[in-house]
Design a protein around this motif. Structure first.
Motif, PDB file in Angstrom:
ATOM      1  N   LEU A 269       0.814  -1.126  -0.027  1.00 11.08           N
ATOM      2  CA  LEU A 269       0.298  -0.116   0.007  1.00 11.08           C
ATOM      3  C   LEU A 269       0.933   1.225   0.187  1.00 11.08           C
ATOM      4  CD1 LEU A 269      -2.791  -1.196   2.315  1.00 11.08           C
ATOM      5  CD2 LEU A 269      -2.933  -0.590  -0.020  1.00 11.08           C
ATOM      6  N   VAL A 270       1.910   1.061   0.694  1.00 14.68           N
ATOM      7  CA  VAL A 270       2.802   2.296   0.762  1.00 14.68           C
ATOM      8  C   VAL A 270       3.461   2.673  -0.744  1.00 14.68           C
ATOM      9  CG1 VAL A 270       5.196   3.138   1.303  1.00 14.68           C
ATOM     10  CG2 VAL A 270       3.605   2.258   3.178  1.00 14.68           C
ATOM     11  N   TRP A 271       3.908   1.335  -1.208  1.00 18.49           N
ATOM     12  CA  TRP A 271       4.332   1.679  -2.819  1.00 18.49           C
ATOM     13  C   TRP A 271       3.258   2.264  -3.501  1.00 18.49           C
ATOM     14  CZ3 TRP A 271       4.458  -2.541  -6.961  1.00 18.49           C
ATOM     15  CH2 TRP A 271       5.238  -1.807  -8.064  1.00 18.49           C
ATOM     16  N   GLY A 272       1.951   1.914  -3.433  1.00 17.24           N
ATOM     17  CA  GLY A 272       0.684   2.241  -4.325  1.00 17.24           C
ATOM     18  C   GLY A 272       0.564   3.847  -4.006  1.00 17.24           C
ATOM     19  N   GLU A 273       0.944   4.172  -2.668  1.00 20.64           N
ATOM     20  CA  GLU A 273       0.514   5.694  -2.298  1.00 20.64           C
ATOM     21  C   GLU A 273       1.930   6.472  -3.031  1.00 20.64           C
ATOM     22  OE1 GLU A 273      -1.776   7.143  -1.311  1.00 20.64           O
ATOM     23  OE2 GLU A 273      -2.947   5.827  -0.299  1.00 20.64           O
ATOM     24  N   ILE A 274       3.074   5.992  -2.844  1.00 20.35           N
ATOM     25  CA  ILE A 274       4.071   6.623  -3.572  1.00 20.35           C
ATOM     26  C   ILE A 274       3.851   6.876  -5.112  1.00 20.35           C
ATOM     27  CG2 ILE A 274       6.726   6.291  -4.173  1.00 20.35           C
ATOM     28  CD1 ILE A 274       7.008   4.745  -1.590  1.00 20.35           C
ATOM     29  N   LEU A 275       3.214   5.766  -5.878  1.00 20.58           N
ATOM     30  CA  LEU A 275       2.932   5.914  -7.131  1.00 20.58           C
ATOM     31  C   LEU A 275       2.050   6.808  -7.496  1.00 20.58           C
ATOM     32  CD1 LEU A 275       2.822   2.149  -8.161  1.00 20.58           C
ATOM     33  CD2 LEU A 275       4.505   3.863  -8.743  1.00 20.58           C
ATOM     34  N   THR A 276       0.722   7.189  -6.546  1.00 24.09           N
ATOM     35  CA  THR A 276      -0.213   8.141  -6.857  1.00 24.09           C
ATOM     36  C   THR A 276       0.524   9.476  -6.813  1.00 24.09           C
ATOM     37  OG1 THR A 276      -0.780   8.477  -4.487  1.00 24.09           O
ATOM     38  CG2 THR A 276      -1.832   6.640  -5.732  1.00 24.09           C
ATOM     39  N   THR A 277       1.501   9.876  -5.817  1.00 24.27           N
ATOM     40  CA  THR A 277       1.947  11.204  -5.942  1.00 24.27           C
ATOM     41  C   THR A 277       2.972  11.341  -6.955  1.00 24.27           C
ATOM     42  OG1 THR A 277       1.981  11.219  -3.556  1.00 24.27           O
ATOM     43  CG2 THR A 277       3.282  12.823  -4.504  1.00 24.27           C
ATOM     44  N   LEU A 278       3.859  10.203  -7.325  1.00 24.52           N
ATOM     45  CA  LEU A 278       4.682  10.192  -8.521  1.00 24.52           C
ATOM     46  C   LEU A 278       4.193  10.478  -9.826  1.00 24.52           C
ATOM     47  CD1 LEU A 278       7.698   9.669  -9.392  1.00 24.52           C
ATOM     48  CD2 LEU A 278       7.119   7.362  -9.602  1.00 24.52           C
ATOM     49  N   ILE A 279       2.831   9.733 -10.025  1.00 24.50           N
ATOM     50  CA  ILE A 279       2.233  10.148 -11.350  1.00 24.50           C
ATOM     51  C   ILE A 279       1.525  11.261 -11.338  1.00 24.50           C
ATOM     52  CG2 ILE A 279       0.142   9.327 -12.255  1.00 24.50           C
ATOM     53  CD1 ILE A 279       0.511   6.611 -10.977  1.00 24.50           C
ATOM     54  N   GLY A 280       1.260  11.655 -10.536  1.00 25.32           N
ATOM     55  CA  GLY A 280       0.518  13.198 -10.245  1.00 25.32           C
ATOM     56  C   GLY A 280       1.590  14.396 -10.359  1.00 25.32           C
ATOM     57  N   ASP A 281       2.857  14.221  -9.853  1.00 25.47           N
ATOM     58  CA  ASP A 281       3.860  14.966 -10.014  1.00 25.47           C
ATOM     59  C   ASP A 281       4.471  15.103 -11.307  1.00 25.47           C
ATOM     60  OD1 ASP A 281       3.487  15.745  -7.479  1.00 25.47           O
ATOM     61  OD2 ASP A 281       5.403  14.837  -6.630  1.00 25.47           O
ATOM     62  N   VAL A 282       4.758  13.763 -11.971  1.00 21.27           N
ATOM     63  CA  VAL A 282       5.373  13.782 -13.357  1.00 21.27           C
ATOM     64  C   VAL A 282       4.205  14.361 -14.431  1.00 21.27           C
ATOM     65  CG1 VAL A 282       6.222  12.357 -15.074  1.00 21.27           C
ATOM     66  CG2 VAL A 282       6.872  11.919 -12.732  1.00 21.27           C
ATOM     67  N   TYR A 283       3.066  14.167 -14.063  1.00 18.78           N
ATOM     68  CA  TYR A 283       1.819  14.636 -14.959  1.00 18.78           C
ATOM     69  C   TYR A 283       1.987  16.322 -15.035  1.00 18.78           C
ATOM     70  CZ  TYR A 283      -2.707  15.983 -16.603  1.00 18.78           C
ATOM     71  OH  TYR A 283      -3.757  16.465 -17.130  1.00 18.78           O
ATOM     72  N   GLY A 284       2.129  16.820 -13.950  1.00 18.32           N
ATOM     73  CA  GLY A 284       2.149  18.330 -13.788  1.00 18.32           C
ATOM     74  C   GLY A 284       3.446  18.786 -14.342  1.00 18.32           C
ATOM     75  N   LEU A 285       4.567  18.024 -14.274  1.00 21.73           N
ATOM     76  CA  LEU A 285       5.644  18.340 -14.819  1.00 21.73           C
ATOM     77  C   LEU A 285       5.610  18.396 -16.257  1.00 21.73           C
ATOM     78  CD1 LEU A 285       8.812  16.743 -12.982  1.00 21.73           C
ATOM     79  CD2 LEU A 285       8.691  19.284 -13.452  1.00 21.73           C
ATOM     80  N   ALA A 286       5.283  17.273 -16.830  1.00 20.02           N
ATOM     81  CA  ALA A 286       5.109  17.097 -18.293  1.00 20.02           C
ATOM     82  C   ALA A 286       4.207  18.166 -18.979  1.00 20.02           C
ATOM     83  CB  ALA A 286       4.557  15.863 -18.592  1.00 20.02           C
ATOM     84  N   ALA A 287       2.979  18.572 -18.315  1.00 26.96           N
ATOM     85  CA  ALA A 287       2.061  19.548 -18.781  1.00 26.96           C
ATOM     86  C   ALA A 287       2.873  20.901 -18.700  1.00 26.96           C
ATOM     87  CB  ALA A 287       0.794  19.478 -17.866  1.00 26.96           C
ATOM     88  N   SER A 288       3.375  21.199 -17.983  1.00 24.79           N
ATOM     89  CA  SER A 288       4.161  22.521 -17.747  1.00 24.79           C
ATOM     90  C   SER A 288       5.174  22.565 -18.890  1.00 24.79           C
ATOM     91  CB  SER A 288       4.708  22.842 -16.535  1.00 24.79           C
ATOM     92  OG  SER A 288       5.287  23.904 -16.681  1.00 24.79           O
ATOM     93  N   LEU A 289       6.099  21.622 -19.003  1.00 21.62           N
ATOM     94  CA  LEU A 289       7.210  21.510 -19.833  1.00 21.62           C
ATOM     95  C   LEU A 289       6.996  21.320 -21.116  1.00 21.62           C
ATOM     96  CD1 LEU A 289       9.650  19.126 -17.935  1.00 21.62           C
ATOM     97  CD2 LEU A 289       9.870  21.665 -18.120  1.00 21.62           C
ATOM     98  N   ARG A 290       5.615  20.933 -21.530  1.00 23.16           N
ATOM     99  CA  ARG A 290       5.203  20.799 -22.980  1.00 23.16           C
ATOM    100  C   ARG A 290       4.894  22.422 -23.405  1.00 23.16           C
ATOM    101  NH1 ARG A 290       1.829  16.373 -21.546  1.00 23.16           N
ATOM    102  NH2 ARG A 290       0.297  17.965 -21.101  1.00 23.16           N
ATOM    103  N   LYS A 291       4.682  23.229 -22.709  1.00 29.53           N
ATOM    104  CA  LYS A 291       4.740  24.584 -23.094  1.00 29.53           C
ATOM    105  C   LYS A 291       6.022  25.305 -23.617  1.00 29.53           C
ATOM    106  CE  LYS A 291       0.472  25.190 -20.398  1.00 29.53           C
ATOM    107  NZ  LYS A 291      -0.412  25.162 -21.395  1.00 29.53           N
ATOM    108  N   TRP A 292       7.092  24.622 -22.864  1.00 25.32           N
ATOM    109  CA  TRP A 292       8.394  25.372 -23.238  1.00 25.32           C
ATOM    110  C   TRP A 292       9.311  24.544 -24.183  1.00 25.32           C
ATOM    111  CZ3 TRP A 292       8.858  25.329 -17.197  1.00 25.32           C
ATOM    112  CH2 TRP A 292       8.162  26.266 -16.639  1.00 25.32           C
ATOM    113  N   VAL A 293       8.936  23.318 -24.420  1.00 24.89           N
ATOM    114  CA  VAL A 293       9.816  22.574 -25.223  1.00 24.89           C
ATOM    115  C   VAL A 293       8.987  21.888 -26.009  1.00 24.89           C
ATOM    116  CG1 VAL A 293      11.761  22.175 -23.944  1.00 24.89           C
ATOM    117  CG2 VAL A 293       9.925  20.606 -23.517  1.00 24.89           C
ATOM    118  N   SER A 294       9.306  21.738 -27.487  1.00 26.69           N
ATOM    119  CA  SER A 294       8.287  20.927 -28.419  1.00 26.69           C
ATOM    120  C   SER A 294       9.045  19.719 -28.578  1.00 26.69           C
ATOM    121  CB  SER A 294       8.170  21.779 -29.618  1.00 26.69           C
ATOM    122  OG  SER A 294       9.290  22.042 -30.048  1.00 26.69           O
ATOM    123  N   ILE A 295       8.594  18.629 -27.717  1.00 28.58           N
ATOM    124  CA  ILE A 295       8.928  17.389 -27.975  1.00 28.58           C
ATOM    125  C   ILE A 295       7.819  16.460 -27.441  1.00 28.58           C
ATOM    126  CG2 ILE A 295      11.569  17.655 -27.763  1.00 28.58           C
ATOM    127  CD1 ILE A 295      11.208  16.251 -24.911  1.00 28.58           C
TER     128      ILE A 295
END
Length: 346
Positions: A269-295
């Motif tokens: 369950l701890v691993w699952g909770e780590i994944l929930t935050t990891l998924i959300g953080d990377v989603y936010g990072l990618a959504a932001s970086l897409r506005k700065w880099v065109s890959i």
């Protein structure tokens, strides 16, 4: 009507899952921000719960009214165009720092609790998080709806076991074992840290749902759920404070006392909770970086994970103790503006 309540609980569980990552689920955040302050930790938890509810809802509603698909529009609204750009850069750095901490947390979990390779834990987490990220917000909602209720139920079971074993002491009489920083400063830092990072998921979530009744109820459900889990985690750690003070995974040490099977379930369950935050953080990072880099998004997510993996060797407990409070202080300006800024209109 049933569909609305289902979506409301999905919002609440997603809020919880966004906040509860490696630091929270492992017990490190409770230990560093609350448990070491003894009886004052309970005041800190009550204050945190209120602000998570009030400001979390405001964040989602602002996201809905702005139609913001990332935290960039949100920060420009709060800070203005010029300062908003600086804040966006800061949030991007913070999200990446927490992504590194999440990967370090999975490595510590596999190494300290299971006796397996640090690298195995990190790479398994990367593979699962990568797959869910490709599904976007639907992936984030689905994984949180599955993992969070199980974690909440398990923590209630753990505190029930502690009560059965007579481990409850006079918690309100416990004296702090750390004087600096002041418990209230630690609490405010914790609130700011989690809110400034939650914007990566809560802002686009608000824009996606737009129904303010669902967002308000979901925000309160998420905050109350967080408060209950914080209270339970703090109680359990304070029962064993001397033993877990130097542990990388304090809750893992506590659960090991109950039994091997229960410990394995908890670690999953701890691993699952780590994944929930990891998924959300990377989603936010990618959504932001897409506005700065065109890959392509797939290459962008791959690059984020590879760089975070290389930096994860710094050590999980060191990241929680030093990096998280620093990020919390950096987020104080956002919290202040979130309190005083008038809500936008549609």
């Amino acid at each position: 009507m049933r569909g609305k309540w289902r979506l409301t609980f999905q919002v609440g569980f997603t809020y919880i899952g966004t906040v509860i990552g490696a630091g929270f689920a492992s017990g490190q955040e409770m230990l560093q921000f609350f448990s070491v302050y003894g009886k004052y930790s309970y005041l800190g938890i009550m204050i945190s719960t209120f602000f998570f509810a009030w400001l979390g809802v405001r964040m989602m509603v602002i996201g809905a009214r702005l139609g913001a698909d990332s935290y960039q529009e949100f920060n420009r609204f709060l800070f203005g165009k010029r300062l908003g750009e600086w804040m966006n850069h800061l949030v991007t750095i913070m999200l990446f720092g927490v992504t590194v901490a999440m990967l370090a947390g999975t490595g510590a979990l596999f190494e300290e609790q299971l006796g397996l390779s640090f690298h195995l834990g990190v790479w398994l987490s990367i593979i699962f998080a990568y797959w869910f990220n490709l599904r976007g917000l639907d992936g984030i909602l689905s994984v949180n709806t599955f993992v969070v209720p199980f974690m909440l139920g398990f923590m209630l079971f753990v505190v029930w076991m502690g009560l059965q074993q007579g481990e409850v002491g006079p918690l309100w009489e416990k004296l702090p074992i750390r004087a600096e920083p002041h418990w209230l400063i630690a609490t405010i830092s914790y609130i700011a840290f989690n809110l400034v990072l939650s914007q990566s998921v809560l802002v686009p979530l608000g824009a996606s749902i737009r129904d303010e009744v669902i967002l308000r109820w979901g925000g309160w459900i998420g905050a109350i759920g967080l408060g209950i889990m914080m209270l339970i985690g703090n109680m359990v750690i304070q029962w064993h404070l001397e033993e877990v003070l130097l542990a990388k995974i304090p809750m893992g040490w506590v659960i090991a006392e109950i039994g091997k099977g229960i410990q394995l379930l908890f670690l999953l369950l701890v691993w699952g909770e780590i994944l929930t935050t990891l998924i959300g953080d990377v989603y936010g990072l990618a959504a932001s970086l897409r506005k700065w880099v065109s890959i392509r998004t797939t290459w962008l997510i791959t690059g984020i994970f590879l760089l975070a993996y290389l930096l994860s060797f710094v050590g999980f407990s060191n990241l929680v103790r030093y990096l998280y409070p620093l990020f919390g202080y950096c987020g104080l300006g956002m919290v202040f503006l979130l309190v005083v800024r008038r809500m936008p209109s549609y």
